[in-house]
Design a protein around this motif. Structure first.
Motif, PDB file in Angstrom:
ATOM      1  N   HIS A  29      27.144  16.080  14.365  1.00  0.00           N
ATOM      2  CA  HIS A  29      25.986  15.190  14.385  1.00  0.00           C
ATOM      3  C   HIS A  29      24.834  15.961  15.035  1.00  0.00           C
ATOM      4  CE1 HIS A  29      23.510  11.743  15.610  1.00  0.00           C
ATOM      5  NE2 HIS A  29      24.086  11.119  14.596  1.00  0.00           N
ATOM      6  N   ALA A  94      33.066   2.647  13.164  1.00  0.00           N
ATOM      7  CA  ALA A  94      32.014   3.652  13.295  1.00  0.00           C
ATOM      8  C   ALA A  94      32.246   4.666  14.406  1.00  0.00           C
ATOM      9  CB  ALA A  94      30.671   2.965  13.524  1.00  0.00           C
ATOM     10  N   LEU A 132      31.573   9.975  15.163  1.00  0.00           N
ATOM     11  CA  LEU A 132      30.717   8.866  14.770  1.00  0.00           C
ATOM     12  C   LEU A 132      30.684   8.829  13.247  1.00  0.00           C
ATOM     13  CD1 LEU A 132      28.570   6.715  15.630  1.00  0.00           C
ATOM     14  CD2 LEU A 132      26.871   8.545  15.413  1.00  0.00           C
ATOM     15  N   ARG A 133      30.879   7.650  12.689  1.00  0.00           N
ATOM     16  CA  ARG A 133      30.812   7.500  11.231  1.00  0.00           C
ATOM     17  C   ARG A 133      29.390   7.135  10.852  1.00  0.00           C
ATOM     18  NH1 ARG A 133      34.982   7.143   7.801  1.00  0.00           N
ATOM     19  NH2 ARG A 133      34.550   6.371   5.722  1.00  0.00           N
ATOM     20  N   GLU A 134      28.810   7.989  10.006  1.00  0.00           N
ATOM     21  CA  GLU A 134      27.431   7.786   9.595  1.00  0.00           C
ATOM     22  C   GLU A 134      27.328   8.067   8.099  1.00  0.00           C
ATOM     23  OE1 GLU A 134      23.909  10.290  11.060  1.00  0.00           O
ATOM     24  OE2 GLU A 134      24.126   8.705  12.556  1.00  0.00           O
ATOM     25  N   THR A 141      30.378  14.204  17.495  1.00  0.00           N
ATOM     26  CA  THR A 141      29.316  14.044  18.486  1.00  0.00           C
ATOM     27  C   THR A 141      29.629  14.839  19.747  1.00  0.00           C
ATOM     28  OG1 THR A 141      30.287  11.998  19.328  1.00  0.00           O
ATOM     29  CG2 THR A 141      28.565  11.801  17.645  1.00  0.00           C
TER      30      THR A 141
END
Length: 161
Positions: A29, A94, A132-134, A141
């Protein structure tokens, strides 16, 4: 255990071992950090670490390793990452934290100008990935690698990602 998280852990190791560092960096990220602590319970902003880099620092390291001449990487380091005891904690869709044991096997042939020629080195440790799911994809992260020998002298870790 989430199959896509497990796939990310294995993909990261494969990218590092095949020296595909640009693709490896894309797993992070933009706010991500990479941390090799001496004391795992410390604050890396206050106490010394073997390494503590934000995304920009990682991008600089990748640029140097991939596209700049470095005597410490001629010939370049070869690694094999062994992963075991994977434990995934996922509180929601997430966010997740992955803990696993890691053994990095390293060999660099080198030449007469370099120390450690032809020596295989082993770096065992415990790894923690905070994810982190984005946009449907898991991103790192924070990667924390707690080396077993972190209180011993460590040589030439420019490749140890």
């Amino acid at each position: 255990m989430s199959d896509d998280i497990l796939a990310l852990v294995h993909l990261e190791a494969r990218l590092l071992d095949s020296w595909r560092l640009d693709e490896w960096l894309a797993l992070f990220h933009p706010t991500g950090t990479y941390w090799l602590p001496i004391d795992e319970d410390s604050d890396p902003k206050v106490t010394s670490s073997i390494a503590h880099e934000d995304f920009q620092g990682l991008a600089i390291r990748v640029e140097q390793l991939m596209r700049q001449r470095r005597i410490s990487q001629e010939p370049r380091t070869e690694t094999i990452h062994f992963i075991s005891n994977i434990d995934v904690r996922q509180d929601d869709e997430a966010a997740a934290v992955v803990h696993y044991n890691l053994l990095i096997t390293e060999l660099r042939s080198g030449d007469w100008r370099q120390r450690g020629l032809g020596q295989t080195r082993l770096y065992p440790g415990r790894c923690r990935l905070t994810l982190l799911r984005e946009a449907g994809a898991w991103l790192i992260t924070e990667k924390q690698l707690l080396l077993l020998g972190r209180r011993q002298p460590v040589e030439g870790l420019s490749y140890l990602l």
